[in-house]
Scaffold this motif. Sequence first.
Motif, PDB file in Angstrom:
ATOM      1  N   MET A 394       0.840  -1.210   0.000  1.00 57.51           N
ATOM      2  CA  MET A 394       0.000   0.000   0.000  1.00 57.51           C
ATOM      3  C   MET A 394       0.869   1.252   0.000  1.00 57.51           C
ATOM      4  SD  MET A 394      -2.971   1.192   2.709  1.00 57.51           S
ATOM      5  CE  MET A 394      -4.056  -0.143   2.224  1.00 57.51           C
ATOM      6  N   ALA A 395       1.924   1.240   0.831  1.00 61.56           N
ATOM      7  CA  ALA A 395       2.810   2.406   0.888  1.00 61.56           C
ATOM      8  C   ALA A 395       3.516   2.623  -0.442  1.00 61.56           C
ATOM      9  CB  ALA A 395       3.832   2.210   2.012  1.00 61.56           C
ATOM     10  N   ALA A 396       3.947   1.545  -1.100  1.00 59.08           N
ATOM     11  CA  ALA A 396       4.641   1.667  -2.385  1.00 59.08           C
ATOM     12  C   ALA A 396       3.729   2.258  -3.445  1.00 59.08           C
ATOM     13  CB  ALA A 396       5.162   0.297  -2.828  1.00 59.08           C
ATOM     14  N   HIS A 397       2.473   1.788  -3.507  1.00 60.29           N
ATOM     15  CA  HIS A 397       1.516   2.309  -4.499  1.00 60.29           C
ATOM     16  C   HIS A 397       1.191   3.770  -4.221  1.00 60.29           C
ATOM     17  CE1 HIS A 397       0.164  -1.187  -6.969  1.00 60.29           C
ATOM     18  NE2 HIS A 397       0.777  -1.855  -5.992  1.00 60.29           N
ATOM     19  N   MET A 398       1.072   4.126  -2.956  1.00 59.44           N
ATOM     20  CA  MET A 398       0.767   5.515  -2.624  1.00 59.44           C
ATOM     21  C   MET A 398       1.918   6.451  -3.003  1.00 59.44           C
ATOM     22  SD  MET A 398      -1.059   4.838   1.077  1.00 59.44           S
ATOM     23  CE  MET A 398      -1.014   6.545   1.564  1.00 59.44           C
ATOM     24  N   ARG A 399       3.165   6.031  -2.668  1.00 59.27           N
ATOM     25  CA  ARG A 399       4.326   6.865  -3.031  1.00 59.27           C
ATOM     26  C   ARG A 399       4.434   6.993  -4.548  1.00 59.27           C
ATOM     27  NH1 ARG A 399       3.934   6.430   1.716  1.00 59.27           N
ATOM     28  NH2 ARG A 399       5.561   6.348   3.326  1.00 59.27           N
ATOM     29  N   ALA A 400       4.264   5.879  -5.256  1.00 61.64           N
ATOM     30  CA  ALA A 400       4.385   5.918  -6.715  1.00 61.64           C
ATOM     31  C   ALA A 400       3.316   6.819  -7.329  1.00 61.64           C
ATOM     32  CB  ALA A 400       4.278   4.509  -7.286  1.00 61.64           C
ATOM     33  N   ALA A 401       2.081   6.746  -6.793  1.00 63.41           N
ATOM     34  CA  ALA A 401       1.000   7.585  -7.318  1.00 63.41           C
ATOM     35  C   ALA A 401       1.319   9.059  -7.114  1.00 63.41           C
ATOM     36  CB  ALA A 401      -0.316   7.223  -6.624  1.00 63.41           C
ATOM     37  N   ASP A 417      13.720  11.595  -2.425  1.00 67.40           N
ATOM     38  CA  ASP A 417      13.522  11.654  -0.980  1.00 67.40           C
ATOM     39  C   ASP A 417      13.185  10.263  -0.429  1.00 67.40           C
ATOM     40  OD1 ASP A 417      13.394  13.352   1.377  1.00 67.40           O
ATOM     41  OD2 ASP A 417      11.249  12.889   1.400  1.00 67.40           O
ATOM     42  N   VAL A 418      12.358   9.509  -1.149  1.00 70.44           N
ATOM     43  CA  VAL A 418      12.024   8.140  -0.747  1.00 70.44           C
ATOM     44  C   VAL A 418      13.283   7.276  -0.746  1.00 70.44           C
ATOM     45  CG1 VAL A 418      10.743   6.056  -1.383  1.00 70.44           C
ATOM     46  CG2 VAL A 418       9.634   8.294  -1.535  1.00 70.44           C
ATOM     47  N   GLU A 422      13.487   6.042   2.838  1.00 70.79           N
ATOM     48  CA  GLU A 422      12.849   4.722   2.904  1.00 70.79           C
ATOM     49  C   GLU A 422      13.553   3.775   1.931  1.00 70.79           C
ATOM     50  OE1 GLU A 422       8.282   5.143   3.610  1.00 70.79           O
ATOM     51  OE2 GLU A 422       8.854   6.747   2.221  1.00 70.79           O
ATOM     52  N   PRO A 423      14.826   3.493   2.132  1.00 71.60           N
ATOM     53  CA  PRO A 423      15.587   2.682   1.172  1.00 71.60           C
ATOM     54  C   PRO A 423      15.024   1.276   0.986  1.00 71.60           C
ATOM     55  CG  PRO A 423      16.800   2.963   3.240  1.00 71.60           C
ATOM     56  CD  PRO A 423      15.635   3.894   3.299  1.00 71.60           C
ATOM     57  N   VAL A 429       8.791   0.896  -5.049  1.00 72.97           N
ATOM     58  CA  VAL A 429       8.224   2.112  -5.642  1.00 72.97           C
ATOM     59  C   VAL A 429       8.696   2.259  -7.091  1.00 72.97           C
ATOM     60  CG1 VAL A 429       8.157   4.631  -5.506  1.00 72.97           C
ATOM     61  CG2 VAL A 429       8.024   3.267  -3.408  1.00 72.97           C
ATOM     62  N   VAL A 430       9.985   2.048  -7.315  1.00 69.86           N
ATOM     63  CA  VAL A 430      10.547   2.196  -8.666  1.00 69.86           C
ATOM     64  C   VAL A 430       9.871   1.241  -9.646  1.00 69.86           C
ATOM     65  CG1 VAL A 430      12.639   1.836 -10.047  1.00 69.86           C
ATOM     66  CG2 VAL A 430      12.762   3.083  -7.885  1.00 69.86           C
ATOM     67  N   GLU A 431       9.565   0.023  -9.217  1.00 65.64           N
ATOM     68  CA  GLU A 431       8.916  -0.947 -10.098  1.00 65.64           C
ATOM     69  C   GLU A 431       7.559  -0.454 -10.589  1.00 65.64           C
ATOM     70  OE1 GLU A 431       8.605  -4.606  -8.026  1.00 65.64           O
ATOM     71  OE2 GLU A 431      10.753  -5.067  -8.124  1.00 65.64           O
TER      72      GLU A 431
END
Length: 566
Positions: A394-401, A417-418, A422-423, A429-431
Amino acid sequence: MLFERLGMEWARHLAPRDGAPGRVAEGTIQGALEALAQGELAAFLDNERRAELLQDLPGLIDRGRTDVLSGSRETEHMGRMLIALGAHSAEGLAAGHFLIGYALQFDRKDGRRQFEQARLAYRDLGSRTLEALSALAAEASRAESRAVDLSDGGLPAAFESFDALEAADGDCARRLAPYIARFRTLLRLTRELAEGAAPPAGLPDVTGDELNTLRTAMVSARHTPERIAPIARWIQALRGLPADSTEELDGMAEMLGEFHRWEPRIRLLRDMIAHGDRRPETLTRLALSLLEAGNWSEAKALLTARIGDRPGPQHLELVKFLVMCCVRTSDPDAAAWATTLKVLGGELPASAMPPPSQVRELAARAAGPRLLARYENGSLTIDPSLAGLGPEAMAAHMRAAMIIGLGPVEGARLRDDVAVKEPGLFPKVVELLPPHLRPQSSADRHLAMAEEHFTNSEFRKAVAEYRKAIEADPELEYAHLGLGDAYYMLGDFHLAAAHFTESIAIRPTPQAYRFLGDAVLKGQGDRRRARQCYEQALALDPAYGGAREALALLTGDSRGGPAGGR
């Protein structure tokens, strides 16, 4: 007109041959000319035939003389045959060079060189008039190719050869004097046109040779292409062509393309379209020039704008061209436009398309994973199904959006920044990001530069960038594939095969196997191994038409059709 008169004067000063060649000699002459046209004269001229032709050498020279007097410029083959026999006759050698120069006068550099050879040969023979005529022809070719460098004084100092002709044969010089004067006028006009002068109202009775002289103004103006179109339209008017003709413009655009002068060609083609040229081929030439100049986005926009939202049968050729360009540039829209092409009832040669599996892969890579969140106007919307994937997803989709919704500049800042804060989440997120928003590695940058050089046919520069990409990421499959293709285009098939093999070792793909088959066939002539490569490509992707056609050509199966381009 001057070159035609020089040819006539040359022919008048050759002694005509008495009688006609015998029937046996006639057959040998025709056989020799046919062999010469096929590049097989040396094999044709055995000792017996050579002796037979040498016996009738005066007749061969007279044939060339007669052709010139009849107004023919098709004298190159006879000239080359005379040179092939010329070791036994200085007169035949001299006539041969003149006849070739006369045929190749439109090719200024080679024609001038042949006239120079004729001049030297006639000097050795002591024929002052023929020597002076050959020198004048050579200098006229040189002056014509350098028309824009002429001074206001008239013909270049090199035309002092006319004084030599006058000293050798006053009557011949007097007959040529009006043509020399007209040639001077044409050269001065050519220079003025190239420098930006407006074309004059008209020029009566312009011959083919004189038109070629005037065309050098277009060539000389290639650095300022806005001057080319007015000159071309004026020459069309001199030829009596209709006002909407594009014949001279098309010829100039073709020449600029042959010499890779993309920017002048783009400006000329834009001028043609601005003046009402709606032909599809003009638009495709402009799009191809933009592509070669590294501006595929504009080329694609032009093509899609002309096709419109409702492609019809009238757009078939434009759609076909668009598909080929999309394939060449690995554009993710290739698959969609290929579908449109099929709907319209058209298709590309199979060899022009990459493997269907690669097209699907490109489209999938461009589309990326399905994003289950959207960020617009400061508002974040989440697909309900996202809750079932866990908090990290959920966090990855939100950051990517948010990265996508903020736009390229602000989005890139959030992405970076991510990466810092958030390494652990960052790779996920990149994917989810589209390719243009993903961070570009050093290898990616070199790969992009290499592909741009390859598109511009700068294969050695492409090799250097592909190598840098591989140094940065040895497992970069596409860099090995591209490096192999660059070496293939340079003719180094051994290195090409080595890098295609390396690409396969990283990840076997049908295209790499097909390219490897091409390389081993070209470089080693290993038909068995090439066949294995093509078969392996088809095993990975049975729908790969390029591999099927290559295999059919290799095995001699005509049903497969001719193999197309790489």
